[in-house]
Design a protein around this motif. Structure first.
Motif, short mmCIF file in Angstrom:
data_model
loop_
_atom_site.label_atom_id
_atom_site.label_comp_id
_atom_site.label_asym_id
_atom_site.label_seq_id
_atom_site.Cartn_x
_atom_site.Cartn_y
_atom_site.Cartn_z
N UNK A 1 17.77 -15.23 15.56
CA UNK A 1 16.77 -16.29 15.63
C UNK A 1 15.41 -15.81 15.08
N UNK A 2 15.47 -14.95 14.07
CA UNK A 2 14.25 -14.42 13.46
C UNK A 2 14.11 -14.97 12.04
N UNK A 3 12.96 -14.77 11.45
CA UNK A 3 12.78 -15.07 10.04
C UNK A 3 12.96 -13.79 9.24
N UNK A 4 13.11 -13.95 7.94
CA UNK A 4 13.25 -12.78 7.09
C UNK A 4 11.98 -11.95 7.02
N UNK A 5 10.86 -12.49 7.54
CA UNK A 5 9.60 -11.75 7.49
C UNK A 5 9.65 -10.48 8.33
N UNK A 6 10.43 -10.50 9.42
CA UNK A 6 10.53 -9.29 10.24
C UNK A 6 11.07 -8.12 9.43
N UNK A 7 12.15 -8.35 8.69
CA UNK A 7 12.73 -7.23 7.95
C UNK A 7 11.85 -6.82 6.78
N UNK A 8 11.08 -7.76 6.23
CA UNK A 8 10.14 -7.39 5.17
C UNK A 8 9.05 -6.50 5.72
N UNK A 9 8.43 -6.94 6.84
CA UNK A 9 7.36 -6.14 7.44
C UNK A 9 7.87 -4.78 7.88
N UNK A 10 8.96 -4.78 8.61
CA UNK A 10 9.49 -3.53 9.15
C UNK A 10 9.84 -2.56 8.02
N UNK A 11 10.43 -3.07 6.95
CA UNK A 11 10.82 -2.22 5.83
C UNK A 11 9.60 -1.63 5.13
N UNK A 12 8.56 -2.44 4.98
CA UNK A 12 7.34 -1.96 4.33
C UNK A 12 6.60 -0.97 5.22
N UNK A 13 6.64 -1.18 6.55
CA UNK A 13 6.07 -0.17 7.45
C UNK A 13 6.80 1.16 7.27
N UNK A 14 8.12 1.07 7.17
CA UNK A 14 8.93 2.28 6.98
C UNK A 14 8.51 3.04 5.72
N UNK A 15 8.32 2.29 4.65
CA UNK A 15 7.95 2.94 3.39
C UNK A 15 6.58 3.61 3.52
N UNK A 16 5.64 2.94 4.16
CA UNK A 16 4.30 3.50 4.33
C UNK A 16 4.34 4.80 5.12
N UNK A 17 5.08 4.79 6.22
CA UNK A 17 5.18 5.99 7.06
C UNK A 17 5.91 7.11 6.30
N UNK A 18 6.97 6.74 5.58
CA UNK A 18 7.74 7.73 4.82
C UNK A 18 6.87 8.40 3.77
N UNK A 19 6.06 7.63 3.06
CA UNK A 19 5.16 8.20 2.05
C UNK A 19 4.17 9.15 2.71
N UNK A 20 3.65 8.76 3.88
CA UNK A 20 2.73 9.63 4.59
C UNK A 20 3.38 10.91 5.05
N UNK A 21 4.67 10.86 5.33
CA UNK A 21 5.42 12.04 5.76
C UNK A 21 5.71 12.99 4.61
N UNK A 22 5.72 12.46 3.39
CA UNK A 22 5.97 13.31 2.23
C UNK A 22 7.14 12.88 1.36
N UNK A 23 7.75 11.74 1.67
CA UNK A 23 8.81 11.24 0.81
C UNK A 23 8.25 10.97 -0.59
N UNK A 24 9.04 11.27 -1.62
CA UNK A 24 8.66 10.86 -2.97
C UNK A 24 8.88 9.36 -3.10
N UNK A 25 8.41 8.76 -4.19
CA UNK A 25 8.53 7.31 -4.37
C UNK A 25 9.98 6.85 -4.30
N UNK A 26 10.88 7.60 -4.94
CA UNK A 26 12.28 7.21 -4.96
C UNK A 26 12.88 7.24 -3.56
N UNK A 27 12.59 8.29 -2.80
CA UNK A 27 13.11 8.41 -1.44
C UNK A 27 12.54 7.31 -0.54
#
Length: 341
Positions: A164-190
């Protein structure tokens, strides 16, 4: 009919007369560049318009042909350019050494024009065929990745509809993941792989009964036990694969409810035994869940959500990742505002 541009041959020799001979043989069929020593040759090879093939003398002062070839093969840009040695050094050991360095052929001086033309034509054809094959493989790999990516996205959206959610949850959550991953040291591809795998984090909710999944009130202990199985169900739905996208998606689905202190589920993993992708997804998912309206609760104010994440540092969440989350808080808030309901 479209006229194909002439391919470029680089002739390298410290003797101008030898260059003139090869230039006369090749100039009608190819664009010919020349270099009088190894340094000049490497400059031409490393230029924005490198040659398609190199015909090179071995015995040159300061830098011989062997050294030029060796350096070419160490350079990602030039390692696949065919090298033909044109030389008086025709002993078996000389040829063996040249082939070991990466040369594709030997032509002995004095040259036979017909042999030169034939060898150049043959090796350019093989080189062109190899390039075409590489492009074909790259295109098919890209198509395959795009197909997998679309499957991941669609299954993620299917899970959100069940919850019962909208697709916005997975968009936000996924983008948060990318932001944190980049801060941790992931390269762009990872980081992009995690971005594209994260939508599958709750795909296992497809297997949870509606009376539990969308219950407006608090779950009973037995219902909660059933709800927790969505991680294992998600792992089964995604399955085991040998590519990074699907492997990461399975990891996130299985481990995003594990906790740093070992009290999470499904396996009670703790600390760095929890895969980094799961630890990142845990913060991203909880923050979005707290600040979003759900059937059983209203959205929390951001400050209240921040306080909980800080409180759970070292308990629910990886302390290092919590620090990274707050270091990138402006980007996190920007994502939340951009993809708000």
């Amino acid at each position: 009919m479209e006229v194909q541009p002439l391919q470029t041959v680089l002739v390298v020799d410290d003797m101008a007369t030898n260059i003139d001979i090869l230039l006369e043989v090749l100039k009608g069929d190819y664009k010919v560049k020349v270099a009088l020593n190894g340094e000049e040759a490497l400059e031409v090879i490393d230029s924005p318009n490198p040659p398609d093939i190199v015909l090179m003398d071995i015995m040159m002062p300061e830098m011989d042909g062997y050294e030029v070839c060796r350096r070419m093969k160490l350079n990602k840009k030039s390692r696949y350019i065919p090298v033909i040695f044109v030389t008086t050094k025709n002993a078996e050991d000389d040829e063996t050494f040249g082939f070991e360095l990466g040369a594709v052929d030997y032509i002995t001086k004095p040259i036979n024009p017909a042999i030169v033309k034939a060898r150049v034509k043959t090796h350019l054809a093989l080189h062109n065929q190899s390039i075409a094959l590489e492009h074909q493989v790259a295109d098919r790999t890209k198509d395959l990745y795009s197909t997998r990516l679309e499957i991941v996205r669609r299954l993620g959206i299917a899970a959100e509809y069940r919850d019962n959610e909208t697709g916005l949850h997975i968009i936000r959550m996924s983008k948060y993941c990318r932001t944190i991953a980049k801060g941790f040291g992931f390269c762009d591809k990872e980081a992009d792989i995690l971005l594209n795998a994260a939508p599958m984090h709750d795909v296992g909710k497809i297997g949870i009964p509606d009376n539990i999944l969308i219950k407006p009130g608090k779950l009973t202990p037995e219902e909660w036990k059933t709800m927790m199985t969505h991680t294992a169900i998600g792992g089964k739905i995604i399955g085991v694969h040998d590519n990074n996208l699907m492997t990461t998606a399975r990891t996130v689905a299985l481990t995003h409810h594990e906790k740093w202190n070992g009290t999470g589920y499904p396996n009670g993993l703790s600390g760095k035994n929890i895969p980094i992708e799961g630890r990142i997804a845990a913060i991203a998912d909880v923050f979005d869940a707290l600040t979003s309206k759900r059937p059983y609760k209203n959205a929390w104010p951001e400050e209240k959500a921040f306080d909980l994440i800080l409180k759970e540092r070292g308990e629910h969440f990886d302390p290092e990742l919590v620090e990274i989350f707050f270091k990138n808080i402006e980007e996190i808030i920007s994502i939340k505002q951009q993809y708000s309901k």
